[in-house]
Write a protein that holds these residues in place. Sequence first.
Motif, PDB file in Angstrom:
ATOM      1  N   LYS A  29       0.829  -1.207   0.000  1.00 20.14           N
ATOM      2  CA  LYS A  29       0.000   0.000   0.000  1.00 20.14           C
ATOM      3  C   LYS A  29       0.864   1.259   0.000  1.00 20.14           C
ATOM      4  CE  LYS A  29      -4.192  -1.870   2.112  1.00 20.14           C
ATOM      5  NZ  LYS A  29      -5.172  -1.770   3.230  1.00 20.14           N
ATOM      6  N   THR A  30       1.942   1.231   0.770  1.00 19.15           N
ATOM      7  CA  THR A  30       2.831   2.387   0.832  1.00 19.15           C
ATOM      8  C   THR A  30       3.634   2.545  -0.458  1.00 19.15           C
ATOM      9  OG1 THR A  30       3.046   2.017   3.210  1.00 19.15           O
ATOM     10  CG2 THR A  30       4.627   3.518   2.195  1.00 19.15           C
ATOM     11  N   PRO A  32       3.129   1.035  -4.006  1.00 18.50           N
ATOM     12  CA  PRO A  32       2.363   0.212  -4.940  1.00 18.50           C
ATOM     13  C   PRO A  32       3.205  -0.413  -6.048  1.00 18.50           C
ATOM     14  CG  PRO A  32       1.258   2.307  -4.531  1.00 18.50           C
ATOM     15  CD  PRO A  32       2.609   2.416  -3.922  1.00 18.50           C
TER      16      PRO A  32
END
Length: 263
Positions: A29-30, A32
């Motif tokens: 998420k941090t 991608p």
Amino acid sequence: MLDEKTRDKILADLNDTYITRKAMPLLTKTYPEIEIEDAYRIQEEFVRQRVESGRAVRGYKVGLTSKAMQEMSSATEPDYSAMTDDLFLPEDTPLDANRFFRPLIEIEIAFVMKHALKGPGVLPVDVIRATDFILPAIEIVDFRVGPEPGMTIVDTVADLAACGAAVLGANPCRLEDIDLRKVQGQMIINDKVEQEGLASAVLGNPVTSVAWLANKLSEFGITFEPGHTILTGSFVRAMPVKAGDEVIARFDQGLGDVLTAFE
């Protein structure tokens, strides 16, 4: 792919988790754009730094080898990590629950190598010839990254394949003395059977798990050395544990029990 500077930052953040005791958010998420190759490079450098600081590689773990565990991480293939000496803990000895972040337990069969084993082209028969004995084991799965909804194999690989520690039993068995595929195991927490299953859930046979890893690691020039211990993967779903819990991994066909407790 990530650039080297970004991978170094992730590595520094992973090291910081052991000091702050605060897990990182999911890397996927941090970042991608992170790929599985990035994750293995981060893991490799983390292990290299630990060895440089005085630790020694004592073995390897294969994870996500069963359908149950792949479903937990939305994976379609196993993952792996090197294991340093401090990740192997004595059985029947209370463990400090504060050592871990969000521990889960798995029951597994560990292979101890008698001879060196290196791919490519390793077959199950080569694993059988190279194995000294097998042991019953508990793996403590732990997360410095996540876990959160959306976690993938990329997140776990960078995080030592989510390995927290392993507790090995002291009751060795020879492969020729048992039908490994039919070994049944039970995960018992506080005297209650929480999970049970057959070793055949691990890629059909835990021997296949060792062969897969030997071939995979050959891409990096890594050889299983005599004495290395290989955790072959859980054949039941991982279960959470906390301070005050007592755990038994119980196996038939003479492998016996492994005990540990959290305090």
